[in-house]
Write a protein that holds these residues in place. Structure first.
Motif, PDB file in Angstrom:
ATOM      1  N   HIS A  80       0.863  -1.187   0.000  1.00 39.54           N
ATOM      2  CA  HIS A  80       0.000   0.000   0.000  1.00 39.54           C
ATOM      3  C   HIS A  80       0.897   1.235   0.000  1.00 39.54           C
ATOM      4  O   HIS A  80       1.561   1.538   0.993  1.00 39.54           O
ATOM      5  CB  HIS A  80      -0.899  -0.010   1.235  1.00 39.54           C
ATOM      6  CG  HIS A  80      -1.975   1.018   1.203  1.00 39.54           C
ATOM      7  ND1 HIS A  80      -3.136   0.917   1.937  1.00 39.54           N
ATOM      8  CD2 HIS A  80      -2.087   2.190   0.517  1.00 39.54           C
ATOM      9  CE1 HIS A  80      -3.898   1.969   1.711  1.00 39.54           C
ATOM     10  NE2 HIS A  80      -3.275   2.760   0.858  1.00 39.54           N
ATOM     11  N   TYR A  93      -5.603   7.175   2.402  1.00 38.81           N
ATOM     12  CA  TYR A  93      -5.440   5.807   2.917  1.00 38.81           C
ATOM     13  C   TYR A  93      -6.806   5.179   3.180  1.00 38.81           C
ATOM     14  O   TYR A  93      -7.065   4.032   2.786  1.00 38.81           O
ATOM     15  CB  TYR A  93      -4.614   5.831   4.200  1.00 38.81           C
ATOM     16  CG  TYR A  93      -4.616   4.518   4.949  1.00 38.81           C
ATOM     17  CD1 TYR A  93      -3.773   3.474   4.576  1.00 38.81           C
ATOM     18  CD2 TYR A  93      -5.478   4.316   6.031  1.00 38.81           C
ATOM     19  CE1 TYR A  93      -3.784   2.261   5.254  1.00 38.81           C
ATOM     20  CE2 TYR A  93      -5.494   3.108   6.711  1.00 38.81           C
ATOM     21  CZ  TYR A  93      -4.648   2.088   6.322  1.00 38.81           C
ATOM     22  OH  TYR A  93      -4.676   0.886   6.995  1.00 38.81           O
ATOM     23  N   ASN A  94      -7.681   5.920   3.842  1.00 41.10           N
ATOM     24  CA  ASN A  94      -9.007   5.390   4.170  1.00 41.10           C
ATOM     25  C   ASN A  94      -9.829   5.108   2.919  1.00 41.10           C
ATOM     26  O   ASN A  94     -10.583   4.125   2.869  1.00 41.10           O
ATOM     27  CB  ASN A  94      -9.751   6.377   5.077  1.00 41.10           C
ATOM     28  CG  ASN A  94      -9.143   6.456   6.464  1.00 41.10           C
ATOM     29  OD1 ASN A  94      -8.558   5.490   6.948  1.00 41.10           O
ATOM     30  ND2 ASN A  94      -9.265   7.609   7.107  1.00 41.10           N
ATOM     31  N   THR A  96      -8.635   4.195  -0.006  1.00 43.48           N
ATOM     32  CA  THR A  96      -8.087   2.967  -0.576  1.00 43.48           C
ATOM     33  C   THR A  96      -8.563   1.746   0.199  1.00 43.48           C
ATOM     34  O   THR A  96      -8.953   0.726  -0.391  1.00 43.48           O
ATOM     35  CB  THR A  96      -6.546   3.014  -0.573  1.00 43.48           C
ATOM     36  OG1 THR A  96      -6.112   4.131  -1.350  1.00 43.48           O
ATOM     37  CG2 THR A  96      -5.959   1.739  -1.159  1.00 43.48           C
ATOM     38  N   MET A  97      -8.557   1.835   1.527  1.00 41.94           N
ATOM     39  CA  MET A  97      -8.978   0.704   2.347  1.00 41.94           C
ATOM     40  C   MET A  97     -10.455   0.389   2.140  1.00 41.94           C
ATOM     41  O   MET A  97     -10.858  -0.779   2.182  1.00 41.94           O
ATOM     42  CB  MET A  97      -8.698   0.986   3.821  1.00 41.94           C
ATOM     43  CG  MET A  97      -7.217   0.997   4.176  1.00 41.94           C
ATOM     44  SD  MET A  97      -6.348  -0.524   3.687  1.00 41.94           S
ATOM     45  CE  MET A  97      -7.270  -1.762   4.603  1.00 41.94           C
ATOM     46  N   LYS A  98     -11.269   1.409   1.902  1.00 47.44           N
ATOM     47  CA  LYS A  98     -12.692   1.164   1.646  1.00 47.44           C
ATOM     48  C   LYS A  98     -12.876   0.366   0.359  1.00 47.44           C
ATOM     49  O   LYS A  98     -13.684  -0.572   0.297  1.00 47.44           O
ATOM     50  CB  LYS A  98     -13.456   2.480   1.561  1.00 47.44           C
ATOM     51  CG  LYS A  98     -14.960   2.291   1.355  1.00 47.44           C
ATOM     52  CD  LYS A  98     -15.691   3.609   1.249  1.00 47.44           C
ATOM     53  CE  LYS A  98     -17.205   3.372   1.139  1.00 47.44           C
ATOM     54  NZ  LYS A  98     -17.558   2.484   0.005  1.00 47.44           N
ATOM     55  N   LEU A 100     -10.641  -1.625  -1.013  1.00 49.30           N
ATOM     56  CA  LEU A 100     -10.130  -2.973  -0.759  1.00 49.30           C
ATOM     57  C   LEU A 100     -11.146  -3.801   0.026  1.00 49.30           C
ATOM     58  O   LEU A 100     -11.297  -5.004  -0.214  1.00 49.30           O
ATOM     59  CB  LEU A 100      -8.808  -2.901   0.005  1.00 49.30           C
ATOM     60  CG  LEU A 100      -7.611  -2.353  -0.775  1.00 49.30           C
ATOM     61  CD1 LEU A 100      -6.399  -2.222   0.141  1.00 49.30           C
ATOM     62  CD2 LEU A 100      -7.278  -3.248  -1.967  1.00 49.30           C
ATOM     63  N   THR A 101     -11.847  -3.160   0.948  1.00 53.43           N
ATOM     64  CA  THR A 101     -12.889  -3.857   1.703  1.00 53.43           C
ATOM     65  C   THR A 101     -14.004  -4.311   0.776  1.00 53.43           C
ATOM     66  O   THR A 101     -14.492  -5.443   0.872  1.00 53.43           O
ATOM     67  CB  THR A 101     -13.464  -2.939   2.798  1.00 53.43           C
ATOM     68  OG1 THR A 101     -12.416  -2.583   3.708  1.00 53.43           O
ATOM     69  CG2 THR A 101     -14.575  -3.635   3.570  1.00 53.43           C
ATOM     70  N   ASP A 106      -9.240  -6.568   2.008  1.00 46.17           N
ATOM     71  CA  ASP A 106      -8.739  -5.756   3.117  1.00 46.17           C
ATOM     72  C   ASP A 106      -8.057  -6.575   4.207  1.00 46.17           C
ATOM     73  O   ASP A 106      -7.351  -6.020   5.054  1.00 46.17           O
ATOM     74  CB  ASP A 106      -9.881  -4.943   3.737  1.00 46.17           C
ATOM     75  CG  ASP A 106     -11.027  -5.822   4.212  1.00 46.17           C
ATOM     76  OD1 ASP A 106     -11.484  -6.676   3.430  1.00 46.17           O
ATOM     77  OD2 ASP A 106     -11.465  -5.662   5.372  1.00 46.17           O
ATOM     78  N   THR A 107      -8.248  -7.897   4.209  1.00 42.71           N
ATOM     79  CA  THR A 107      -7.637  -8.731   5.245  1.00 42.71           C
ATOM     80  C   THR A 107      -6.313  -9.348   4.794  1.00 42.71           C
ATOM     81  O   THR A 107      -5.691 -10.092   5.546  1.00 42.71           O
ATOM     82  CB  THR A 107      -8.596  -9.858   5.665  1.00 42.71           C
ATOM     83  OG1 THR A 107      -8.920 -10.657   4.522  1.00 42.71           O
ATOM     84  CG2 THR A 107      -9.872  -9.284   6.258  1.00 42.71           C
ATOM     85  N   MET A 110      -0.374  -6.808   4.376  1.00 44.53           N
ATOM     86  CA  MET A 110      -0.149  -5.523   3.716  1.00 44.53           C
ATOM     87  C   MET A 110       1.117  -4.855   4.238  1.00 44.53           C
ATOM     88  O   MET A 110       1.325  -4.751   5.442  1.00 44.53           O
ATOM     89  CB  MET A 110      -1.355  -4.604   3.935  1.00 44.53           C
ATOM     90  CG  MET A 110      -1.280  -3.290   3.181  1.00 44.53           C
ATOM     91  SD  MET A 110      -2.767  -2.282   3.444  1.00 44.53           S
ATOM     92  CE  MET A 110      -4.036  -3.382   2.783  1.00 44.53           C
TER      93      MET A 110
END
Length: 231
Positions: A80, A93-94, A96-98, A100-101, A106-107, A110
């Motif tokens: 990441h 960052y948030n 991108t994580m959303k 990926l979720t 997201d798990t 990383m």
């Protein structure tokens, strides 16, 4: 993976020497690009540059956008990339994580990379980010700063995702041996009548395919391994 313009393509170019499109604009990378490199221990590695993530993507583009990110969901682990020169870095960052979720990725393991540290004029800003990401690697894809540490950390991640196994395959199952050659590194093959005994390095994700043919697991280190895949 990472927000658009975080420097993912520049990082891929620095790591691989590949001629990858680099532009300072949204969606400079519109498709995934995969390059193969060899780590210092001769471990082959597939690196994939994905399209940059973005906030408030128009609804009509969401499906097409997510389709280009399937590589992230299929990878062994993720790198990441964060542009730490941006004040909105945590918001990026948030975002991108959303995404990926939503992709169910997201798990995955990383590795967070702080890119563009050469543009940081206030060291305290980087110190504050490290409270959120204590294991992050600081690099500059432009100057090459921190690249040795990044390669070392990538090597550690790859080592977690492969294993050496001893298999006894039915001689008639040439397809299984072919898959071992395709997905892993075959170290030894012995033909014993109705069976073929094989020692190979395989990705842990492939263990389920060969589980019923498993003879004796081996922990012996090897010089070359199956290509891992990261995005």
């Amino acid at each position: 993976v990472g927000y658009t313009n975080a420097g993912k393509s520049s990082l891929l170019r620095r790591l691989t020497g590949a001629d990858v499109l680099i532009e300072n604009k949204l969606f400079a990378t519109l498709d995934t690009t995969t390059r193969k490199i060899a780590l210092p221990n001769k471990q082959p590695l597939l690196l994939t540059d994905t399209v940059g993530f973005v906030r408030k993507l128009p609804h009509q583009l969401v499906e097409a956008f997510n389709a280009t990110l399937e590589e992230a969901a299929l990878s062994d682990f993720l790198i990441h990339v964060l542009d730490v020169s941006q004040l909105e870095v945590m918001e990026f960052y948030n975002t991108t994580m959303k995404v990926l979720t939503d992709l169910g990725a997201d798990t995955k393991q990383m590795l967070v990379v702080f890119n563009k540290v050469d543009k940081i004029s206030d060291p305290s800003a980087l110190f504050a980010l490290r409270r959120h990401f204590p294991d992050a690697v600081s690099v500059s894809a432009l100057t090459g700063e921190g690249m040795d540490e990044l390669v070392e950390r990538i090597s550690e991640f790859v080592a977690r995702g492969t294993m050496t196994v001893e298999l006894r395959l039915p001689a008639a199952r040439a397809d299984l041996l072919a898959r071992l050659h395709r997905d892993g590194t075959v170290r030894e093959v012995n033909y014993e009548g109705e069976f073929t005994d094989v020692v190979a390095m395989i990705p842990t994700r492939s263990l389920e395919v060969f589980a019923e043919f498993l003879a004796v697991p081996s922990s012996e280190p090897v010089d070359a391994a199956a290509p891992a895949s990261i995005a």
